[in-house]
Design a protein around this motif. Structure first.
Motif, mmCIF file in Angstrom:
data_model
loop_
_atom_site.group_PDB
_atom_site.id
_atom_site.type_symbol
_atom_site.label_atom_id
_atom_site.label_comp_id
_atom_site.label_asym_id
_atom_site.label_seq_id
_atom_site.Cartn_x
_atom_site.Cartn_y
_atom_site.Cartn_z
ATOM 1 N N HIS A 270 36.460 -82.459 -3.032
ATOM 2 C CA HIS A 270 37.060 -83.575 -2.302
ATOM 3 C C HIS A 270 38.267 -84.108 -3.066
ATOM 4 N N PRO A 271 39.137 -84.843 -2.362
ATOM 5 C CA PRO A 271 40.447 -85.158 -2.949
ATOM 6 C C PRO A 271 40.439 -86.126 -4.135
ATOM 7 N N ASP A 272 39.474 -87.038 -4.214
ATOM 8 C CA ASP A 272 39.536 -87.982 -5.328
ATOM 9 C C ASP A 272 38.907 -87.371 -6.565
ATOM 10 N N GLN A 273 39.743 -86.844 -7.439
ATOM 11 C CA GLN A 273 39.256 -86.266 -8.683
ATOM 12 C C GLN A 273 40.312 -86.397 -9.761
ATOM 13 N N SER A 274 39.864 -86.291 -10.992
ATOM 14 C CA SER A 274 40.752 -86.486 -12.130
ATOM 15 C C SER A 274 41.667 -85.278 -12.323
ATOM 16 N N ALA B 239 43.960 -84.216 2.029
ATOM 17 C CA ALA B 239 42.941 -85.260 1.920
ATOM 18 C C ALA B 239 42.282 -85.528 3.274
ATOM 19 N N THR B 243 38.346 -84.762 3.954
ATOM 20 C CA THR B 243 37.446 -85.913 4.088
ATOM 21 C C THR B 243 36.999 -86.104 5.537
#
Lengths: 331, 338
Positions: A270-274, B239, B243
């Motif tokens: 998924h897009p939210d990553q470090s 994104a 998602t």
């Protein structure tokens, strides 16, 4: 690393697997060297445990697996199965051992004889083990049900090339399980499969464990997969164990600097990553010429003087074992 | 939105097998903007590699572009003469293969292979080529003293960096990378992906990244194109697409991926396997594996239509996507009906 009164099923004590490199000439001239594929590995496995062997290519995880099923004989230390030193086995004792342990191969497209039907593939180990012919059909059907190839009759007379990768890997698993072994080593069993079918094979693996209580080693470089099938993980680097403990603890709070880099490197879907740079030096480990002391020190961001002179021994921290001077008691 | 660097319209590619054509890619339509990384995702056999290769017009002997266009900087790659196409390769469009081992010549040093591209293709003098080679190695993070080494002296990850350096040699605008990190360990994989992203930002190049791994897409891509059985089934900003996928196939892929950052959870496979392209089913090709398929899905092929803005999907039930997403999360949804 459960505290249990039962004797372990598998026990490795400073196990070594060293390979000579260089040709005959180099050996005669005394220039030969050894690659220490496995270099002093110690751990125990209890019945019913499922342990992931995790690490990069060349870390010795596959060599350790091969040693455990005696495809390779340890060149040093001790490898015990059910209280017996397996290096000493021969003749009938070795045959008995071979029916109690199995290996599941990485590439299902190459693991099966293309001229055998699925029935032949599954009957072969039964014949080798001298199981009466009358029992074959029943054993084959049971093994296929175990790997969730329920409508077995539709597959029995087909050839490997007529099956999909996911079906083939289930057949490979069925073949490994058909003699009802106590211990199985699975070497990257899903790395050749497409994502949409990979999950199915992993679920079969979990299911087989739940139904049979089999003891298992799962070899992989992918912590996300290991976490899905193993409660415990052993992380290896250049032939040695760096960390050993419950998988969830290792994922949540890796202690060894190498494990920390390994956990940080796993991409998530998924897009939210470090996107922070990894806490590890570039370059690849060279098994022919490992650094002195701690073999990870040349890539370790936290290495200090002691790491170059002394290989770190095991330090127990709660239910984990870490081989790192950062965690060692002061000496 | 700026003028796209590459614009595919209805691109189809066929393989001749026996007396028949098998359509490997059918009606692919999407754009690649300058300075962006586009992930081309799908399972083996979905046509992603064939599509990527067609953009350099290097296809198998029995394959041909059967229709449509691929407009790159104002010219249609499909219609170009072989000579003009050859002028584009390396200079404008470069290719990074999956296995750098198979693409590097084992009997020449990597430095001489780089020099060959720079002098023969790029028309550089030897001294300038040497300087450029050093610069390229610095960009991809290899010490310049290794230019004199042979391919076998490099590890897999380093070889992949050499392949990236080769691709960058003549300053292309577009790099097509076919599963460039699939064969690599996670740490090296991450370092190579960081490299690609840095190069995109520094040089403003675009990359089409062919992969089966949506984690790789999530880490590095700006946009994503999802293919299934030869067709584009969904495309959009990375994104939004990951998602809130609008196509059931993308929803299924998401369920099949382990997520190290989340709870351990369950993985749900998509039962069945992709159709045989020599004999594809009528209607939507995902319908036989789709838990939401209706009668019309088995007869009419859905068109790629807008879901939200420039997020498109080819699904008859696109209007219900939000409700389908909610149902897709449950693993029971994906169990095959008894």
């Amino acid at each position: 690393m459960r505290d249990t009164q039962d004797p372990p099923l598998i026990k490795l004590e400073a196990a070594e697997l060293h390979f000579p490199v260089g040709g005959i000439l180099a050996q005669l001239q005394g220039r030969s060297t050894v690659v220490k594929a496995v270099d002093g590995v110690t751990f125990e496995l209890h019945r019913g445990e499922s342990v992931g062997l995790l690490g990069e290519s060349g870390c010795g995880k596959t060599s350790t697996g091969r040693m455990l099923v005696r495809l390779d004989k340890a060149t040093g230390g001790r490898v015990e199965f059910d209280g017996e030193d397996i290096s000493a086995l021969s003749g009938d004792a070795l045959k008995r051992f071979r029916s109690r342990v199995q290996l599941i191969f990485q590439n299902p497209f190459e693991a099966l004889n293309p001229r055998f039907t699925i029935r032949d593939v599954l009957a072969e180990p039964l014949e080798n083990a001298r199981i009466p012919k009358a029992e074959h059909e029943d054993r084959i059907l049971r093994a296929m049900a175990l790997v969730k190839l329920g409508d077995a009759t539709q597959f029995m007379d087909r050839y490997p090339h007529q099956l999909s990768g996911g079906q083939l890997q289930r057949i490979v698993m069925a073949r490994a399980l058909i003699l009802e072994p106590e211990f199985v080593v699975a070497d990257e069993p899903v790395s050749m499969l497409d994502v949409s079918v990979r999950a199915g094979v992993l679920n079969v693996f979990r299911d087989v464990r739940a139904k049979t209580g089999i003891t298992a080693i799962y070899i992989s470089h992918d912590l996300a997969l290991v976490r899905y099938v193993c409660e415990r993980t052993i992380v290896m680097y250049l032939g040695r164990i760096v960390e050993d403990g419950p998988t969830e603890d290792i994922v949540a709070n890796p202690l060894h600097p190498y494990t920390q880099a390994l956990v940080a490197a796993v991409p998530v879907p998924h897009p939210d990553q470090s996107h922070e740079p990894l806490p590890i030096g570039r370059g690849a480990p060279d098994p022919r010429n490992p650094p002195s002391g701690c073999t990870f020190r040349d890539r370790c961001p936290r290495a200090f003087d002691r790491c170059a002179v002394e290989a770190p021994g095991p330090t127990r921290i709660q239910n984990r074992i870490v081989h790192c001077h950062l965690h060692a008691p002061e000496t | 939105m700026t003028e796209p660097l590459l614009s595919l319209k209805d691109l189809s590619i066929a393989y001749k097998v026996g007396a028949h054509d098998t359509i490997a890619v059918e009606g692919a339509t999407f754009d690649v903007q300058p300075g962006s990384i586009v992930g081309l995702v799908g399972e083996s056999g979905c046509g992603k590699t064939t599509l990527a290769r067609s953009l350099t017009r290097v296809l198998a002997a029995n394959a041909r572009i059967a229709g449509g266009e691929a407009v790159f900087c104002g010219q249609d790659i499909v219609a170009l003469s072989e000579r003009a196409m050859n002028g584009l390769r390396w200079r404008e469009i470069a290719f990074i293969p999956q296995s750098a081992m198979n693409s590097l010549d084992p009997v020449y040093t990597v430095g001489s292979q780089l020099a060959e591209v720079l002098t023969r293709r790029g028309g550089m003098a030897r001294a300038a080529a040497r300087k450029r080679s050093e610069e390229l190695f610095e960009w991809v993070g290899i010490e310049t003293n290794r230019l004199g080494d042979y391919p076998h002296q490099f590890s897999g990850g380093m070889r992949q960096r050499v392949a990236i350096a080769l691709a960058l040699a003549l300053d292309p605008k577009l790099i097509i990378a076919d599963e460039p990190v699939t064969a690599l360990d996670v740490i090296v994989q991450r370092q190579i992906l960081d490299q690609l992203r840095e190069l995109k930002e520094r040089l403003g190049i675009s990359v089409i990244l062919v992969t089966h791994d949506i984690s790789v897409v999530a880490y590095v891509c700006d946009r994503v194109v999802v293919m299934y059985a030869g067709r584009v089934v969904e495309t959009g900003p990375m994104a939004a697409t990951l998602t809130a996928p609008a196509h059931p196939y993308t929803m299924g892929l998401r369920n099949a991926f382990p997520d190290l950052a989340g709870a351990a959870g369950e993985l749900t496979p998509i039962e069945g396997s992709p159709p045989d392209l020599a004999n594809p089913p009528a209607g939507c090709r995902f319908a036989p594996r789709c838990p939401f398929a209706e009668a019309r899905c088995r007869t009419d092929a859905p068109e790629l239509l807008p879901y939200e803005g420039d997020h498109l999907a080819a699904c008859h039930r696109i209007a219900e996507a939000e409700a389908l997403r909610a149902r897709a999360v449950a693993s029971e949804t994906w169990e095959i009906p008894a």
